[in-house]
Design a protein around this motif. Structure first.
Motif, short mmCIF file in Angstrom:
data_model
loop_
_atom_site.label_atom_id
_atom_site.label_comp_id
_atom_site.label_asym_id
_atom_site.label_seq_id
_atom_site.Cartn_x
_atom_site.Cartn_y
_atom_site.Cartn_z
N LEU A 10 -40.99 37.04 -41.56
CA LEU A 10 -41.61 35.77 -41.15
C LEU A 10 -40.88 35.22 -39.93
O LEU A 10 -39.64 35.25 -39.89
CB LEU A 10 -41.52 34.76 -42.29
CG LEU A 10 -42.37 35.10 -43.50
CD1 LEU A 10 -41.78 34.52 -44.77
CD2 LEU A 10 -43.78 34.59 -43.32
N TYR A 52 -28.11 33.85 -32.92
CA TYR A 52 -28.90 34.60 -33.90
C TYR A 52 -28.04 35.47 -34.80
O TYR A 52 -28.50 35.87 -35.87
CB TYR A 52 -29.94 35.48 -33.16
CG TYR A 52 -31.19 34.74 -32.74
CD1 TYR A 52 -31.12 33.52 -32.10
CD2 TYR A 52 -32.44 35.28 -32.99
CE1 TYR A 52 -32.27 32.84 -31.71
CE2 TYR A 52 -33.60 34.61 -32.60
CZ TYR A 52 -33.50 33.40 -31.97
OH TYR A 52 -34.65 32.73 -31.58
N HIS A 53 -26.87 35.84 -34.33
CA HIS A 53 -25.97 36.71 -35.12
C HIS A 53 -24.53 36.24 -34.92
O HIS A 53 -24.27 35.41 -34.05
CB HIS A 53 -26.06 38.16 -34.63
CG HIS A 53 -27.43 38.77 -34.72
ND1 HIS A 53 -28.27 38.87 -33.64
CD2 HIS A 53 -28.10 39.30 -35.77
CE1 HIS A 53 -29.40 39.44 -34.01
NE2 HIS A 53 -29.33 39.71 -35.30
N ALA A 104 -45.36 32.55 -38.89
CA ALA A 104 -45.56 31.42 -39.81
C ALA A 104 -44.28 30.61 -39.93
O ALA A 104 -43.19 31.08 -39.59
CB ALA A 104 -45.96 31.96 -41.19
N THR A 163 -41.11 27.08 -44.11
CA THR A 163 -41.04 25.89 -44.95
C THR A 163 -42.41 25.48 -45.53
O THR A 163 -42.47 24.69 -46.46
CB THR A 163 -40.44 24.68 -44.18
OG1 THR A 163 -41.28 24.40 -43.06
CG2 THR A 163 -39.04 24.98 -43.70
N GLU A 199 -37.97 39.56 -45.00
CA GLU A 199 -36.96 38.95 -44.14
C GLU A 199 -37.37 37.53 -43.75
O GLU A 199 -38.50 37.29 -43.33
CB GLU A 199 -36.77 39.78 -42.87
CG GLU A 199 -35.75 39.18 -41.91
CD GLU A 199 -35.58 39.98 -40.63
OE1 GLU A 199 -34.44 40.22 -40.24
OE2 GLU A 199 -36.61 40.37 -40.02
N ASP A 246 -32.02 35.27 -43.47
CA ASP A 246 -31.30 35.22 -42.19
C ASP A 246 -31.79 34.06 -41.34
O ASP A 246 -32.19 34.24 -40.18
CB ASP A 246 -31.48 36.58 -41.46
CG ASP A 246 -30.43 36.80 -40.38
OD1 ASP A 246 -29.47 36.01 -40.31
OD2 ASP A 246 -30.57 37.76 -39.60
C1 LIG Z 1 -30.47 33.67 -37.42
S1 LIG Z 1 -31.97 33.94 -36.56
C2 LIG Z 1 -32.63 35.46 -37.20
C3 LIG Z 1 -31.99 36.69 -36.81
C4 LIG Z 1 -32.87 37.88 -37.06
N1 LIG Z 1 -32.95 38.26 -38.45
C5 LIG Z 1 -32.42 38.99 -36.17
O1 LIG Z 1 -32.11 40.09 -36.68
O2 LIG Z 1 -32.40 38.75 -34.96
C6 LIG Z 1 -33.08 32.79 -37.40
C7 LIG Z 1 -34.53 33.02 -37.10
O3 LIG Z 1 -35.35 32.11 -37.86
C8 LIG Z 1 -36.42 31.70 -37.04
N2 LIG Z 1 -36.96 30.43 -37.57
C9 LIG Z 1 -36.47 29.19 -37.35
N3 LIG Z 1 -37.20 28.28 -38.03
C10 LIG Z 1 -38.18 28.95 -38.67
C11 LIG Z 1 -39.24 28.57 -39.54
N4 LIG Z 1 -39.43 27.29 -39.88
N5 LIG Z 1 -40.05 29.52 -40.02
C12 LIG Z 1 -39.86 30.83 -39.67
N6 LIG Z 1 -38.86 31.26 -38.87
C13 LIG Z 1 -38.02 30.34 -38.37
C14 LIG Z 1 -35.81 31.59 -35.67
O4 LIG Z 1 -36.78 31.58 -34.65
C15 LIG Z 1 -34.90 32.81 -35.64
O5 LIG Z 1 -35.60 33.93 -35.17
#
Ligand SMILES: C[S@@+](CC[C@H](N)C(=O)[O-])C[C@H]1O[C@@H](n2cnc3c(N)ncnc32)[C@H](O)[C@@H]1O
Length: 223
Positions: A83, A24-25, A135, A138, A55, A154
């Motif tokens: 989201l 995630y990070h 949600a 995409t 975000e 992110d």
């Molecule tokens: C790099 S991580 C985000 C890190 C977050 N900003 C944090 O501070 O922990 C990417 C995030 O996008 C979410 N994600 C993946 N596919 C997604 C989708 N189609 N729609 C919304 N969120 C999605 C994942 O579940 C994950 O929480």
């Protein structure tokens, strides 16, 4: 989605998704990356007086936490819309150590960010309102949201989840953001930069957080 808690370089924890081989990070420091990319190069650079932050990917809630704490100390009324398709579990949330690393007050805010319901705008602090939307980015229609002043892009990496970095998504975000708004992301890939440019943004590469040479910031010019 299977996830594991891992340690990162600055002592903060994050989540790792084995099936994607993606975390995630940054492994060099989750807290450091979040502060540098999203807070310092994004939120703190916005000239909006009452910013709307959007975000893409709430995940651990770390970006939301850092922003909530700063909106409060700056007394800057902030609306934070985020989201997420795959919310983390209460058990995962309890294992994340951001409160231990920041303060007891931060821990309280962090817990509240996670406990408030999805899809209802809720006050977290006197200066920070949160709307978590469960949600799929995409397919989500952004039309009913207020125009964003700052976008934290992110998503998981473009090589791991290419559909999140589709040019159409950047075009939609551009259309639904305010004049003079900015978008920040940890990715500095040339192709992502070109998609942002083709969507209308003016982009720049900035030095990246520890372990990353560069990151991207995109600006929507005034009308
Ligand atoms: C790099 S991580 C985000 C890190 C977050 N900003 C944090 O501070 O922990 C990417 C995030 O996008 C979410 N994600 C993946 N596919 C997604 C989708 N189609 N729609 C919304 N969120 C999605 C994942 O579940 C994950 O929480």
């Amino acid at each position: 989605m299977q996830r594991k808690i891992i340690n990162t370089g600055d002592g903060s924890k994050t989540l790792f998704v084995p099936e994607m081989d993606e975390q995630y990070h940054s492994v060099n420091g989750a807290l450091t990356e979040s502060r540098y990319v999203y807070l310092e190069r994004g939120y703190l650079c916005s000239k909006a007086i009452n910013p709307v932050v959007l975000e893409i990917g709430f995940g651990t809630g770390l970006n939301a936490l850092i922003t909530a704490l700063h909106s409060n100390s700056l007394q800057k009324p902030t609306t934070y819309i985020t989201l997420e398709k795959y919310p983390i579990t209460p058990n995962e949330m309890e294992k994340l150590n951001y409160g231990d690393l920041i303060s007891a007050d931060a821990q309280q805010v962090f817990t509240k960010l996670h406990k408030v319901p999805w899809n209802i705008k809720t006050s977290i602090t006197p200066y920070f309102n949160l709307l978590k939307i469960k949600a799929d980015v995409t397919t989500f229609s952004f039309t009913d949201l207020p125009p964003a002043d700052v976008i934290y892009f992110d998503a998981f990496g473009p090589d791991k989840q290419p559909e999140m970095w589709d040019e159409l998504i950047f075009k939609t975000l551009f259309e639904h953001s305010a004049a003079n708004s900015i978008l920040v992301t940890y990715s500095a890939k040339g192709e992502i930069r070109r998609r942002l440019e083709r969507s209308g943004y003016l982009t720049e590469r900035l030095p990246g957080p520890p372990g990353k040479r560069q990151m991207l910031r995109a600006a929507k010019p005034s009308d």
